[in-house]
Design a protein around this motif. Sequence first.
Motif, PDB file in Angstrom:
ATOM      1  N   ARG A  72      -2.589  12.789  -2.925  1.00  0.00           N
ATOM      2  CA  ARG A  72      -2.298  11.679  -2.011  1.00  0.00           C
ATOM      3  C   ARG A  72      -0.899  11.122  -2.272  1.00  0.00           C
ATOM      4  O   ARG A  72      -0.170  10.777  -1.354  1.00  0.00           O
ATOM      5  CB  ARG A  72      -3.348  10.582  -2.154  1.00  0.00           C
ATOM      6  N   GLY A  73      -0.515  11.029  -3.535  1.00  0.00           N
ATOM      7  CA  GLY A  73       0.832  10.587  -3.880  1.00  0.00           C
ATOM      8  C   GLY A  73       1.893  11.567  -3.417  1.00  0.00           C
ATOM      9  O   GLY A  73       2.973  11.170  -2.976  1.00  0.00           O
ATOM     10  N   ARG A  90       4.836  10.550  -0.992  1.00  0.00           N
ATOM     11  CA  ARG A  90       6.235  10.781  -1.362  1.00  0.00           C
ATOM     12  C   ARG A  90       6.938  11.658  -0.331  1.00  0.00           C
ATOM     13  O   ARG A  90       8.102  11.441  -0.007  1.00  0.00           O
ATOM     14  CB  ARG A  90       6.317  11.426  -2.750  1.00  0.00           C
ATOM     15  N   TRP A 136       2.268   1.651  -3.497  1.00  0.00           N
ATOM     16  CA  TRP A 136       1.204   2.137  -4.381  1.00  0.00           C
ATOM     17  C   TRP A 136       0.957   3.629  -4.144  1.00  0.00           C
ATOM     18  O   TRP A 136       0.808   4.400  -5.084  1.00  0.00           O
ATOM     19  CB  TRP A 136      -0.073   1.329  -4.135  1.00  0.00           C
ATOM     20  N   GLY A 137       0.950   4.051  -2.879  1.00  0.00           N
ATOM     21  CA  GLY A 137       0.721   5.465  -2.567  1.00  0.00           C
ATOM     22  C   GLY A 137       1.819   6.363  -3.112  1.00  0.00           C
ATOM     23  O   GLY A 137       1.553   7.453  -3.615  1.00  0.00           O
ATOM     24  N   THR A 167       3.606   5.958  -5.729  1.00  0.00           N
ATOM     25  CA  THR A 167       3.580   6.058  -7.189  1.00  0.00           C
ATOM     26  C   THR A 167       2.373   6.815  -7.730  1.00  0.00           C
ATOM     27  O   THR A 167       2.307   7.068  -8.939  1.00  0.00           O
ATOM     28  CB  THR A 167       3.618   4.651  -7.825  1.00  0.00           C
ATOM     29  N   MET A 168       1.423   7.190  -6.877  1.00  0.00           N
ATOM     30  CA  MET A 168       0.247   7.949  -7.340  1.00  0.00           C
ATOM     31  C   MET A 168       0.669   9.352  -7.768  1.00  0.00           C
ATOM     32  O   MET A 168       1.576   9.930  -7.201  1.00  0.00           O
ATOM     33  CB  MET A 168      -0.801   8.018  -6.222  1.00  0.00           C
ATOM     34  N   ARG A 169      -0.043   9.900  -8.741  1.00  0.00           N
ATOM     35  CA  ARG A 169       0.310  11.234  -9.249  1.00  0.00           C
ATOM     36  C   ARG A 169      -0.783  12.248  -8.929  1.00  0.00           C
ATOM     37  O   ARG A 169      -1.256  12.965  -9.798  1.00  0.00           O
ATOM     38  CB  ARG A 169       0.534  11.176 -10.751  1.00  0.00           C
ATOM     39  N   ASP A 170      -1.167  12.292  -7.679  1.00  0.00           N
ATOM     40  CA  ASP A 170      -2.127  13.291  -7.222  1.00  0.00           C
ATOM     41  C   ASP A 170      -1.693  13.771  -5.838  1.00  0.00           C
ATOM     42  O   ASP A 170      -0.570  13.510  -5.409  1.00  0.00           O
ATOM     43  CB  ASP A 170      -3.555  12.721  -7.219  1.00  0.00           C
ATOM     44  N   THR A 205       0.836  -1.200   0.000  1.00  0.00           N
ATOM     45  CA  THR A 205       0.000   0.000   0.000  1.00  0.00           C
ATOM     46  C   THR A 205       0.870   1.249   0.000  1.00  0.00           C
ATOM     47  O   THR A 205       0.564   2.230  -0.695  1.00  0.00           O
ATOM     48  CB  THR A 205      -0.942  -0.006   1.225  1.00  0.00           C
TER      49      THR A 205
END
Length: 193
Positions: free
Chosen positions: A121-122, A126, A113-114, A116-119, A110
Amino acid sequence: SCVVGGRFGDCALALGSTALGAWGKSRALSDGRYPVFRQLKAATGLVAREAWPPGAENPWRYRRQGPEDPRFAMREALLAAIVVGGVGANVAPKPPLVPKSLWAVGFALTGVWGVTMRDARGDAARCVAGRAAACIRVVFSAAGDARLGAKSVSAARLGGLRLGALDEKLGFSKTLGRLFSAAASQAAAASAD
């Protein structure tokens, strides 16, 4: 050097020096390069999104422009997300009948996955992973300055030699071997009947 002398005292002193050195160096992390709470607020929609790392729409291609920019690499962020997720699994309440190791793997995935998100939340994931990686770098730097690794190995080697000498004198391993052998022969005799 310490209350306990010799190699064990040196190891204890190096451990204390590492803790104090990491504490002192960690103050450099509070300079605003890793705005975790701001990013968490943006992830929940309370404030406008501010891409993180700054100035990079694609986090895989982020390059540091100057010394005031945060040090960030996606490889480090992914590893830090795995570590933070795995450690976080020990804190989170676990559902019944789920092994802790499987729970830790789920948390780590999880986290990956978080990151690598592009919003927003990502960005928050990061930033948290970047700060965790920076904290790990600080601890390793302080441990290197105090030569904790070499002193720990030296103390462990001495401890092993002392335990070996004590075992040779008192015969713990021979006694345990005889007990296990007797238990195995009794179990074999019981299963044959």
